[in-house]
Motif scaffolding. Structure first.
Motif, PDB file in Angstrom:
ATOM      1  N   GLY A   1      44.690  46.172  56.219  1.00 38.30           N
ATOM      2  CA  GLY A   1      46.061  45.920  55.799  1.00 38.30           C
ATOM      3  C   GLY A   1      46.128  45.185  54.480  1.00 38.30           C
ATOM      4  N   LEU A   2      45.249  44.211  54.307  1.00 36.14           N
ATOM      5  CA  LEU A   2      45.221  43.474  53.047  1.00 36.14           C
ATOM      6  C   LEU A   2      44.728  44.370  51.919  1.00 36.14           C
ATOM      7  CD1 LEU A   2      43.819  39.992  54.177  1.00 36.14           C
ATOM      8  CD2 LEU A   2      46.185  40.610  53.670  1.00 36.14           C
ATOM      9  N   LYS A   3      43.732  45.195  52.218  1.00 37.63           N
ATOM     10  CA  LYS A   3      43.226  46.125  51.200  1.00 37.63           C
ATOM     11  C   LYS A   3      44.339  47.031  50.692  1.00 37.63           C
ATOM     12  CE  LYS A   3      39.559  49.492  50.381  1.00 37.63           C
ATOM     13  NZ  LYS A   3      38.360  50.151  50.938  1.00 37.63           N
ATOM     14  N   LYS A   4      45.174  47.507  51.595  1.00 38.16           N
ATOM     15  CA  LYS A   4      46.300  48.349  51.211  1.00 38.16           C
ATOM     16  C   LYS A   4      47.339  47.559  50.423  1.00 38.16           C
ATOM     17  CE  LYS A   4      49.746  51.530  53.124  1.00 38.16           C
ATOM     18  NZ  LYS A   4      50.285  52.149  54.353  1.00 38.16           N
ATOM     19  N   ALA A   5      47.579  46.324  50.837  1.00 37.84           N
ATOM     20  CA  ALA A   5      48.592  45.486  50.182  1.00 37.84           C
ATOM     21  C   ALA A   5      48.245  45.202  48.730  1.00 37.84           C
ATOM     22  CB  ALA A   5      48.761  44.185  50.955  1.00 37.84           C
ATOM     23  N   TYR A   6      46.947  45.126  48.432  1.00 36.51           N
ATOM     24  CA  TYR A   6      46.516  44.768  47.083  1.00 36.51           C
ATOM     25  C   TYR A   6      45.942  45.962  46.326  1.00 36.51           C
ATOM     26  CZ  TYR A   6      46.795  40.230  49.403  1.00 36.51           C
ATOM     27  OH  TYR A   6      47.218  39.141  50.135  1.00 36.51           O
ATOM     28  N   ALA A   7      46.360  47.162  46.702  1.00 40.84           N
ATOM     29  CA  ALA A   7      45.768  48.370  46.143  1.00 40.84           C
ATOM     30  C   ALA A   7      46.431  48.858  44.860  1.00 40.84           C
ATOM     31  CB  ALA A   7      45.801  49.487  47.189  1.00 40.84           C
ATOM     32  N   LYS A   8      47.495  48.185  44.415  1.00 34.94           N
ATOM     33  CA  LYS A   8      48.229  48.688  43.249  1.00 34.94           C
ATOM     34  C   LYS A   8      48.103  47.742  42.057  1.00 34.94           C
ATOM     35  CE  LYS A   8      51.525  51.436  45.891  1.00 34.94           C
ATOM     36  NZ  LYS A   8      52.946  51.726  46.183  1.00 34.94           N
ATOM     37  N   GLY A   9      46.886  47.320  41.775  1.00 32.88           N
ATOM     38  CA  GLY A   9      46.639  46.505  40.593  1.00 32.88           C
ATOM     39  C   GLY A   9      46.838  47.303  39.320  1.00 32.88           C
ATOM     40  N   VAL A  10      46.954  46.587  38.213  1.00 30.68           N
ATOM     41  CA  VAL A  10      47.078  47.240  36.906  1.00 30.68           C
ATOM     42  C   VAL A  10      46.073  46.618  35.947  1.00 30.68           C
ATOM     43  CG1 VAL A  10      49.527  47.767  37.232  1.00 30.68           C
ATOM     44  CG2 VAL A  10      48.874  45.639  36.092  1.00 30.68           C
ATOM     45  N   GLU A  11      45.764  47.370  34.900  1.00 30.56           N
ATOM     46  CA  GLU A  11      44.870  46.881  33.856  1.00 30.56           C
ATOM     47  C   GLU A  11      45.676  46.269  32.719  1.00 30.56           C
ATOM     48  OE1 GLU A  11      42.571  50.264  32.719  1.00 30.56           O
ATOM     49  OE2 GLU A  11      41.381  50.263  34.572  1.00 30.56           O
ATOM     50  N   LEU A  12      45.081  45.316  32.025  1.00 28.92           N
ATOM     51  CA  LEU A  12      45.745  44.688  30.891  1.00 28.92           C
ATOM     52  C   LEU A  12      45.626  45.520  29.615  1.00 28.92           C
ATOM     53  CD1 LEU A  12      44.751  40.933  31.372  1.00 28.92           C
ATOM     54  CD2 LEU A  12      46.896  42.053  31.985  1.00 28.92           C
ATOM     55  N   ARG A  13      44.553  46.267  29.483  1.00 32.62           N
ATOM     56  CA  ARG A  13      44.336  47.043  28.258  1.00 32.62           C
ATOM     57  C   ARG A  13      45.495  48.021  28.037  1.00 32.62           C
ATOM     58  NH1 ARG A  13      38.640  49.811  27.089  1.00 32.62           N
ATOM     59  NH2 ARG A  13      38.164  47.586  26.937  1.00 32.62           N
ATOM     60  N   GLY A  14      45.988  48.040  26.812  1.00 33.68           N
ATOM     61  CA  GLY A  14      47.068  48.954  26.463  1.00 33.68           C
ATOM     62  C   GLY A  14      48.459  48.427  26.752  1.00 33.68           C
ATOM     63  N   LYS A  15      48.538  47.279  27.414  1.00 33.80           N
ATOM     64  CA  LYS A  15      49.843  46.681  27.710  1.00 33.80           C
ATOM     65  C   LYS A  15      50.252  45.758  26.555  1.00 33.80           C
ATOM     66  CE  LYS A  15      49.732  48.489  31.894  1.00 33.80           C
ATOM     67  NZ  LYS A  15      48.331  48.889  32.008  1.00 33.80           N
ATOM     68  N   THR A  16      51.540  45.428  26.539  1.00 30.52           N
ATOM     69  CA  THR A  16      52.078  44.561  25.480  1.00 30.52           C
ATOM     70  C   THR A  16      52.283  43.151  26.010  1.00 30.52           C
ATOM     71  OG1 THR A  16      53.201  46.381  24.363  1.00 30.52           O
ATOM     72  CG2 THR A  16      54.020  44.158  23.913  1.00 30.52           C
ATOM     73  N   ILE A  17      51.703  42.194  25.326  1.00 29.65           N
ATOM     74  CA  ILE A  17      51.953  40.785  25.645  1.00 29.65           C
ATOM     75  C   ILE A  17      52.852  40.194  24.564  1.00 29.65           C
ATOM     76  CG2 ILE A  17      49.793  40.006  24.535  1.00 29.65           C
ATOM     77  CD1 ILE A  17      49.774  37.717  26.655  1.00 29.65           C
ATOM     78  N   GLY A  18      53.900  39.529  24.983  1.00 29.53           N
ATOM     79  CA  GLY A  18      54.782  38.827  24.065  1.00 29.53           C
ATOM     80  C   GLY A  18      54.495  37.338  24.119  1.00 29.53           C
ATOM     81  N   ILE A  19      54.235  36.752  22.984  1.00 33.22           N
ATOM     82  CA  ILE A  19      53.886  35.329  22.911  1.00 33.22           C
ATOM     83  C   ILE A  19      55.019  34.589  22.212  1.00 33.22           C
ATOM     84  CG2 ILE A  19      52.240  33.643  22.006  1.00 33.22           C
ATOM     85  CD1 ILE A  19      50.087  35.817  22.263  1.00 33.22           C
ATOM     86  N   VAL A  20      55.641  33.681  22.938  1.00 29.34           N
ATOM     87  CA  VAL A  20      56.757  32.894  22.401  1.00 29.34           C
ATOM     88  C   VAL A  20      56.193  31.578  21.881  1.00 29.34           C
ATOM     89  CG1 VAL A  20      59.000  31.855  22.873  1.00 29.34           C
ATOM     90  CG2 VAL A  20      58.324  33.940  24.077  1.00 29.34           C
ATOM     91  N   GLY A  21      56.203  31.408  20.557  1.00 26.11           N
ATOM     92  CA  GLY A  21      55.586  30.244  19.927  1.00 26.11           C
ATOM     93  C   GLY A  21      54.208  30.615  19.435  1.00 26.11           C
ATOM     94  N   PHE A  22      54.039  30.702  18.101  1.00 22.34           N
ATOM     95  CA  PHE A  22      52.784  31.219  17.553  1.00 22.34           C
ATOM     96  C   PHE A  22      52.055  30.155  16.742  1.00 22.34           C
ATOM     97  CE2 PHE A  22      50.362  34.932  15.666  1.00 22.34           C
ATOM     98  CZ  PHE A  22      49.967  35.435  16.898  1.00 22.34           C
TER      99      PHE A  22
END
Length: 315
Positions: free
Chosen positions: A131-152
């Motif tokens: 059940g836990l394996k199914k619950a955590y089965a929809k992870g995502v990768e960070l590569r290719g995603k956009t991070i917005g940084i407030v304060g540079f």
């Protein structure tokens, strides 16, 4: 001259001060006793725990330097102290990398549900493994995603460099005009310049998959009730700057509705007693204000702080 390191100081910094001829006391004096006892010292160093407000400054006219080990100085009445001729110094560069790495510890934690699985595996791992394996089965990768940084500033830029190294796209907002590229140092000392894009805050809020905040608290949250509707559905938020930068109650509502997929908090509105709705929420990754708490950062902070104090006390 005597220096009170009321919230501690790295041994490297202590030795530098002692070698320069100063006496360093690392005994912690409770806040309520400082007005009486601080008169025995010429300088004080603090982290975030000790407050140096106007009343304390007035009660201790002997103090010549106030040193803050770290970045934010919202626990010090800086302008008032300087108006009294007291030098106020901090170490804004020393902990930048450590904070940036903590941001990504939380992000990697969040996209693979570790914050929740680490709570549930000890309780359900041997009875509900599938059940836990199914619950955590929809992870995502960070590569290719956009991070917005407030304060540079320094911390925001170190956070951006880690993001670039992971193959993320970086956009940022800041009050001042910032760079169009950042230098990324790879293994072997190879350095490459990678593009980053400065945008207005509203655009950042609307288009980022992940948002990391690196600004001081002012008079209102950067992300409050009015801003949450602007966010991309399923966004994740990280706050390793200051409590109050995100409206915590509005955050809980956004997590419960699914608007925000998960949040990561290293800082809280009412430290050291964060509200129960936050620390018990199943979609929040939590740390107790440890952004700068690495051995390397503490050494750098201690060394930089010691040199600033020596410079100012020997003027």
């Amino acid at each position: 001259m005597r220096i009170l390191a009321n919230d501690g100081i790295d041994p490297i910094g202590k030795k530098l001060l002692e070698d320069a001829g100063f006496e360093v006391d690392t005994t912690h004096i409770p806040q309520e006793e400082l007005a009486e006892k601080l008169n025995s010292y010429d300088a004080i160093t603090v982290r975030s725990a000790t407050k140096v407000r106007q009343a304390l400054i007035d009660a201790c006219p002997n103090i010549k330097v106030i040193g803050r080990g770290g970045v934010g100085m919202d626990n010090i009445d800086v302008d008032y102290a300087r108006s009294k001729g007291i030098a106020v110094v901090n170490t804004p560069a020393a902990s930048s990398l450590s904070v940036g790495e903590l941001v990504f510890a939380h992000l990697l934690n969040g996209v693979r549900f570790l914050y929740d699985s680490n709570r549930k595996m000890p309780v359900e791992g041997n009875t509900n493994f599938a059940g836990l394996k199914k619950a955590y089965a929809k992870g995502v990768e960070l590569r290719g995603k956009t991070i917005g940084i407030v304060g540079f500033g320094r911390i925001g830029r170190e956070t951006a460099k880690i993001a670039l190294g992971l193959g993320m796209d970086v956009i940022y907002s800041d009050l001042f005009e910032g760079p169009q590229t950042l230098p990324l140092t790879l293994s072997g000392g190879i350095q490459v310049d990678i593009p980053v894009k400065q945008v207005e805050v509203d655009e950042l809020l609307k288009t980022s998959d992940f948002i990391s905040l690196h600004v001081p608290f002012t008079d209102k949250p950067v992300i409050g009730k009015e801003e949450f509707p602007l966010l991309k559905d399923g966004v994740a938020l990280v706050n390793a700057s200051r409590g109050g930068v995100i409206d915590e109650l509005a955050l809980v509502e956004a997590l419960d509705s699914g608007k925000v997929s998960f949040a990561a908090l290293d800082v809280f509105d009412n430290e050291p007693t964060p509200r129960a709705e936050i620390i018990k929420h199943p979609k929040i990754s939590l740390t107790p204000h440890i952004g700068a708490a690495t051995n390397e950062a503490q050494e750098r902070i201690g060394e930089e702080l010691a040199n600033l104090i020596i410079e100012n006390l020997k003027k």
